[in-house]
Design a protein around this motif. Sequence first.
Motif, mmCIF file in Angstrom:
data_model
loop_
_atom_site.group_PDB
_atom_site.id
_atom_site.type_symbol
_atom_site.label_atom_id
_atom_site.label_comp_id
_atom_site.label_asym_id
_atom_site.label_seq_id
_atom_site.Cartn_x
_atom_site.Cartn_y
_atom_site.Cartn_z
ATOM 1 N N MET A 6 1.239 24.817 15.620
ATOM 2 C CA MET A 6 0.609 24.343 14.395
ATOM 3 C C MET A 6 -0.833 24.826 14.353
ATOM 4 N N GLU A 7 -1.373 24.918 13.163
ATOM 5 C CA GLU A 7 -2.770 25.291 13.003
ATOM 6 C C GLU A 7 -3.640 24.266 13.724
ATOM 7 N N GLY A 8 -4.573 24.742 14.554
ATOM 8 C CA GLY A 8 -5.474 23.846 15.268
ATOM 9 C C GLY A 8 -4.907 23.283 16.554
ATOM 10 N N MET A 9 -3.710 23.717 16.941
ATOM 11 C CA MET A 9 -3.111 23.194 18.172
ATOM 12 C C MET A 9 -3.605 23.939 19.407
ATOM 13 N N LYS A 10 -3.638 25.256 19.357
ATOM 14 C CA LYS A 10 -4.019 26.052 20.528
ATOM 15 C C LYS A 10 -5.454 25.715 20.946
ATOM 16 N N GLY A 11 -5.595 25.283 22.203
ATOM 17 C CA GLY A 11 -6.904 24.909 22.732
ATOM 18 C C GLY A 11 -7.270 23.451 22.495
ATOM 19 N N ALA A 12 -6.401 22.712 21.800
ATOM 20 C CA ALA A 12 -6.695 21.305 21.494
ATOM 21 C C ALA A 12 -6.542 20.433 22.733
ATOM 22 N N GLU A 13 -7.358 19.387 22.777
ATOM 23 C CA GLU A 13 -7.242 18.377 23.828
ATOM 24 C C GLU A 13 -6.244 17.336 23.360
ATOM 25 N N GLY A 14 -5.398 16.874 24.283
ATOM 26 C CA GLY A 14 -4.394 15.905 23.905
ATOM 27 C C GLY A 14 -4.060 14.967 25.042
ATOM 28 N N THR A 15 -3.152 14.059 24.758
ATOM 29 C CA THR A 15 -2.672 13.083 25.730
ATOM 30 C C THR A 15 -1.152 13.077 25.703
ATOM 31 N N ILE A 16 -0.537 13.105 26.879
ATOM 32 C CA ILE A 16 0.917 13.056 26.975
ATOM 33 C C ILE A 16 1.398 11.671 26.545
ATOM 34 N N ASP A 17 2.335 11.631 25.583
ATOM 35 C CA ASP A 17 2.956 10.377 25.139
ATOM 36 C C ASP A 17 4.271 10.141 25.867
ATOM 37 N N SER A 18 5.041 11.219 26.065
ATOM 38 C CA SER A 18 6.338 11.104 26.725
ATOM 39 C C SER A 18 6.657 12.415 27.417
ATOM 40 N N ALA A 19 7.512 12.331 28.424
ATOM 41 C CA ALA A 19 7.946 13.508 29.165
ATOM 42 C C ALA A 19 9.445 13.421 29.379
#
Length: 188
Positions: free
Chosen positions: A143-156
Amino acid sequence: MKKVFIFISLAAILVLSACGNKDNANNNTNMDMGGDHSNMGDMGSMNHSGSGEVPAGLKEAHNPTYKVGDEVVIHAKHMEGMDGAKAKVVGAYDTVAYGVTYTPTTGGEPVPNHKWIIQEEIKDAGSEALQPGTKVTIEAGHMEGMKGAEGTIDSAEKTTVYMVDYTPSTGGNPVKNHQWVVESELSK
């Protein structure tokens, strides 16, 4: 003098026609994208079709439930037109799939529980599954703005992920090399 006036008039018509065609081309592009994305809420601009390239280190599944070439039905609502769409499997890979919440690099509100990115699309993820709550840097460009974004794992979920070609159930252009759907989101 009359010839000069005709020449200038023709030149003006050509210039205006070119501008009109350019605007129409841009409007057609926007209409095509808008029709597929209009009700996606916080899904943003998703790249429906991909190049078919897979991340480095991703291993093909040895014995997937759905083999390359199988016709399947998608049971996922990642985007409009996906649920109920008929698809063809073009790749099957064993990995860990993650739901992640991230803030786009382009700004805006956080995108909650985006499904899916995989182990190989997380910076410095290593080979062990990451736990929910882990902070990550996303290397996927779904998605636009995804590459390099900081995130948090919700599920694995350790599973087989599939790359598929499908035609949206709502109509529209076929989607090629969509990454990713998990095994539980498919049926024959």
